[in-house]
Scaffold this active site. Structure first.
Site, PDB file in Angstrom:
ATOM      1  N   LYS A  99      82.112 -33.501 -42.759  1.00  0.00           N
ATOM      2  CA  LYS A  99      83.504 -33.883 -42.481  1.00  0.00           C
ATOM      3  C   LYS A  99      84.420 -33.692 -43.693  1.00  0.00           C
ATOM      4  O   LYS A  99      85.480 -34.294 -43.778  1.00  0.00           O
ATOM      5  CB  LYS A  99      83.609 -35.324 -41.972  1.00  0.00           C
ATOM      6  CG  LYS A  99      82.736 -35.620 -40.755  1.00  0.00           C
ATOM      7  CD  LYS A  99      82.860 -34.564 -39.672  1.00  0.00           C
ATOM      8  CE  LYS A  99      84.263 -34.416 -39.126  1.00  0.00           C
ATOM      9  NZ  LYS A  99      84.389 -33.291 -38.161  1.00  0.00           N
ATOM     10  N   GLY A 101      85.278 -30.447 -44.472  1.00  0.00           N
ATOM     11  CA  GLY A 101      85.962 -29.197 -44.168  1.00  0.00           C
ATOM     12  C   GLY A 101      85.054 -28.002 -44.356  1.00  0.00           C
ATOM     13  O   GLY A 101      85.531 -26.891 -44.627  1.00  0.00           O
ATOM     14  N   LYS A 308      88.306 -29.817 -34.192  1.00  0.00           N
ATOM     15  CA  LYS A 308      88.770 -30.035 -35.563  1.00  0.00           C
ATOM     16  C   LYS A 308      90.126 -30.747 -35.518  1.00  0.00           C
ATOM     17  O   LYS A 308      90.948 -30.500 -34.655  1.00  0.00           O
ATOM     18  CB  LYS A 308      88.888 -28.701 -36.297  1.00  0.00           C
ATOM     19  CG  LYS A 308      87.594 -27.893 -36.303  1.00  0.00           C
ATOM     20  CD  LYS A 308      86.444 -28.649 -36.921  1.00  0.00           C
ATOM     21  CE  LYS A 308      85.150 -27.851 -36.841  1.00  0.00           C
ATOM     22  NZ  LYS A 308      83.986 -28.614 -37.348  1.00  0.00           N
ATOM     23  N   ARG A 310      90.548 -34.128 -35.287  1.00  0.00           N
ATOM     24  CA  ARG A 310      90.559 -35.254 -34.348  1.00  0.00           C
ATOM     25  C   ARG A 310      91.487 -36.363 -34.851  1.00  0.00           C
ATOM     26  O   ARG A 310      91.612 -36.585 -36.049  1.00  0.00           O
ATOM     27  CB  ARG A 310      89.152 -35.841 -34.192  1.00  0.00           C
ATOM     28  CG  ARG A 310      88.122 -34.913 -33.571  1.00  0.00           C
ATOM     29  CD  ARG A 310      86.781 -35.634 -33.482  1.00  0.00           C
ATOM     30  NE  ARG A 310      85.750 -34.800 -32.920  1.00  0.00           N
ATOM     31  CZ  ARG A 310      84.941 -34.021 -33.638  1.00  0.00           C
ATOM     32  NH1 ARG A 310      85.085 -33.972 -34.962  1.00  0.00           N
ATOM     33  NH2 ARG A 310      84.019 -33.291 -33.050  1.00  0.00           N
TER      34      ARG A 310
END
Length: 345
Positions: A99, A101, A308, A310
């Site tokens: 998380k 990237g 992606k 969220r």
């Protein structure tokens, strides 16, 4: 008479319009054929610490189309040999963090014509069953590439798995390692949000973030919660530093990659000894999606999956404050070790 003149004018306009469209289609086809006929794009850039190997960069359209066919398994051994394609072990790995990237970074680096990405997370070094299959199994999971291109894979679980640094070291002690990080509390909430979405898809209930992140018995931060532990970046990095010098790591600012991706990508190009090829042309902001999408050429654009970006659930501000206070000393040590400072609270 007037009616005949109007009819003749309409006929002329139709012919001119047809010619214009035909010319445009010819130009598009011609561009494509030129890319196919001229796959080599000579550059002055060099790869490797000693600069001994030139990188024969392929035209993007040629590379994307040809390699895509090979990935689908539509190529014969003769075709593979003819084009001098190989499946090679990665020269760089995005090892984490979850998380942070990692997918965005991998897709953006794939804009560079000297980079070829493994589309799926391989989970070779963090999975005992996969690791037991051996290094050749791992190699065969890699995409086809030209010998002087860089193959990159990403598996964010590598960063936090205890056995991984030694295993990667045994494969290649000089490999380049990429770590992309975000503000630790934001990353932990994003981690929680992904799990929450998975639970909701299966109609399962799940605890609120506050209950997981804070120990109800002590009212302190719950370090047994995986989303919290993953955000203690310095603890994991120290384990990697037992095997690799800090010079073999590059830290990517995941928050900046969202808002200003190009400067971050240019730093990675430099770290990988790649000639600068990713430009602002390759990145455009999609107002509907709310983040940057990728432009490979005039006909091929790509946005990251809808999962992606969220929307995070609202979290009690006192819990956020407590987490940021908890992460602060670890962040300071992370800055000191890596030589890169972030504006994290």
């Amino acid at each position: 008479m007037l009616f005949k003149q109007q009819a003749l004018l309409r006929q002329k306009l139709f012919v001119l319009g047809s010619l214009a469209i035909g010319s445009l289609l010819y130009l598009v086809a011609r561009v494509g054929s030129l890319d196919r006929l001229q796959p080599l794009c000579p550059i002055d850039g060099r790869f490797g610490p000693h600069g001994q190997d030139e990188i024969p960069l392929r035209a993007l359209q040629f590379k994307r189309g040809l390699l895509h066919e090979f990935r689908k398994g539509n190529a014969t051994k003769e075709q593979i040999q003819l084009h001098n394609l190989v499946q090679q072990l990665p020269k760089a790995i995005i090892i984490g963090v979850r998380k942070g990237g990692t997918r965005a970074l991998l897709e953006m680096l794939n804009l560079h014509p000297a980079v070829v990405k493994a589309s799926q997370e391989i989970h070779f070094f963090d999975n005992d069953e996969n690791y037991a299959k051996g290094i050749e199994w791992y190699r065969k999971k890699m995409p086809f590439s030209y010998p002087h291109q860089i193959t990159i894979e990403k598996s964010p679980a590598y960063f936090i798995t205890e056995e991984v640094p030694e295993r990667i070291y045994k494969m290649n002690s000089s490999i380049k390692l990429l770590i992309i990080v975000r503000e630790p509390t934001t990353r932990a909430i994003s981690d929680y949000t992904q799990v929450l979405e998975g639970k909701e898809r299966k109609n399962k209930t799940y605890y609120k973030f506050e209950k997981l992140a804070i120990d109800p018995n002590t009212c302190e931060v719950n370090t047994k919660y995986k989303a919290v532990r993953t955000s203690i970046y310095t603890k994991h990095l120290e384990r990697w530093l037992k095997y690799f010098p800090i010079e073999q790591f590059h830290i990517v600012d995941g928050d900046r990659l969202i808002t200003e991706p190009l400067p971050e990508l240019q730093l990675v190009e430099k770290f990988l000894n790649l000639p600068p090829r990713i430009s602002q042309y390759n990145l455009y902001f999609n107002a509907t999606r709310g983040f940057y999408c990728l432009r490979f050429n005039i006909v091929f654009n790509k946005c990251l999956a809808g999962s992606k970006g969220r929307i995070h659930p609202e979290v009690d501000t006192s819990v956020i404050t407590k987490l940021r206070k908890f992460f602060h000393p670890f962040n300071q040590k992370f800055y000191q070790i890596t030589g890169r400072t972030f504006n994290w609270p």
